[in-house]
Enzyme design. Structure first.
Site, short mmCIF file in Angstrom:
data_model
loop_
_atom_site.label_atom_id
_atom_site.label_comp_id
_atom_site.label_asym_id
_atom_site.label_seq_id
_atom_site.Cartn_x
_atom_site.Cartn_y
_atom_site.Cartn_z
N ALA A 115 48.46 59.14 49.81
CA ALA A 115 48.89 58.07 50.72
C ALA A 115 50.41 58.14 50.84
CB ALA A 115 48.44 56.71 50.19
N ASP A 204 40.46 62.53 51.97
CA ASP A 204 41.49 61.87 52.76
C ASP A 204 41.53 60.38 52.42
OD1 ASP A 204 42.27 64.16 54.01
OD2 ASP A 204 41.35 63.71 55.95
N GLU A 296 43.31 73.36 56.30
CA GLU A 296 41.89 73.43 56.65
C GLU A 296 41.50 74.84 57.09
OE1 GLU A 296 39.45 70.03 58.37
OE2 GLU A 296 39.86 71.25 60.15
N ASP A 319 33.17 61.31 62.15
CA ASP A 319 34.35 60.83 62.87
C ASP A 319 33.96 59.67 63.78
OD1 ASP A 319 36.57 60.67 64.90
OD2 ASP A 319 37.32 62.33 63.67
#
Length: 345
Positions: A115, A204, A296, A319
């Protein structure tokens, strides 16, 4: 008479000598062996040893529907990769059985998440939902990297879950933050986490969980199939194709496209993955190139040539911008809607 006896003795002696050397099946002993076996000491040491521990654990008695080999649980999706890695979908496993098996291992799972900058706003949503839905009832260490430790909200986690706040350097570009995660994870495994956890997952921070994510995710090397590209042909996926990049995957190659938002496995395998990927990032930087989708792209290159032992279906990272097709029966984890330009810059 004496001379004659001497002659006779000489003749007998000569005959004996000739006979000894003339008989073919009698040979002189040799100082050299006929063949030599190399007694290499490595052959005298067992290369591996299996612990024949006679103690064993027994699963508790449980009641559940009987499985049948001619009645697959799902026929609308792929359940096994070509290299026999299971693909996790809703309705394909019994969580009670998996929990009973997992508890016997007494394992601890680590979760690394970052974060940085404006992403601190997602900490509360991530930790709140993870406390409820991520490996509920099992031991988890959350490792939160942030450049604003003072902004981490005070939260009460379940007794089996612990939060570790780790200060981390900020970077001017969000791409650098993303790509340096691999190096940070690798170095913390080497210095600390290998003594603290058995499995490690990178996730994430800008996500929330809506359904249970349980021990079905636990395996040696785990990748999550991208919700954006799970139906695309391999040549239409977002692989890095430029040969000058260390992340390059040649045209005509590729299995699935994996999301860097959620991956993991055993500590030793995640160490290999993150070390190799950051090495590729470093070599690209030295050559003045940046892979198409940053870390990625390197992750996808690694998982192509080091096959995952378990795959998570797009249920495990859906998503929010996508409509949900019938095969996605549950949305376990989803990205948070946001203005990317606003939070990244």
């Amino acid at each position: 008479m004496d001379i004659r006896k001497e002659h006779i003795l000489v003749v007998i002696l000569m005959a004996g000598i000739i006979g000894f050397f003339g008989i073919p099946h009698i040979s002189r002993p040799s100082c050299q062996p006929v063949r030599q076996v190399d007694l290499d000491e490595t052959f005298l040491v067992h290369p591996r040893q299996t612990d024949l521990n006679e103690t064993f654990s027994v699963l508790p008695r449980m009641s559940y529907p009987q499985p049948f080999v001619d009645k697959p649980q799902r026929t609308d999706v792929l359940l096994m990769s070509p290299w026999l890695a299971p693909i996790m979908w809703e309705g394909t496993f019994n969580r009670d059985i998996l929990n009973a098996q997992y508890r016997q291992k007494n394992s601890i799972v680590g979760v690394a998440t970052f974060a940085v900058k404006k992403y601190v706003r997602f900490i509360e949503g991530f930790l709140g939902s993870a406390n409820t839905f991520f490996l509920s009832g099992h031991r988890v260490n959350f490792y939160l990297f942030t450049d604003h430790p003072e902004k981490v909200p005070s939260m009460k986690l379940a007794p089996e879950k612990r939060l570790f706040i780790i200060p981390v350097q900020n970077y001017s570009r969000w791409q650098d933050i993303s790509m340096n995660r691999m190096d940070i994870i690798s170095s913390h495994i080497r210095s600390r986490w290998r003594y603290e956890v058995d499995y490690l997952y990178s996730m994430d921070i800008d996500v929330q969980m809506f359904e249970h994510i349980g021990v079905e995710i636990i395996d040696t090397l785990v990748g999550t199939i991208s919700s954006w590209q799970y139906t695309k042909l391999r040549d239409s996926n977002s692989y890095e194709r430029r040969p000058e990049s260390r992340a390059a995957i040649p045209s005509g190659e590729g299995d699935f496209y994996y999301a860097a938002s959620f991956y993991g496995g055993s500590v030793s395998e995640v160490y290999k993955l993150t070390t190799a990927c950051f090495k590729g990032v470093t070599e690209d930087r030295a050559n003045g190139i940046e892979a198409k989708w940053h870390e990625e792209s390197h992750l996808n290159k690694y998982l192509l040539y080091h096959k995952p032992t378990r795959l998570l279906s797009p249920e495990y990272y859906w998503d929010e911008e996508l409509s949900r097709p019938p095969i996605i029966k549950v949305k376990r984890l989803s990205s948070v809607r946001k203005d990317l330009k606003e939070v990244r810059f």
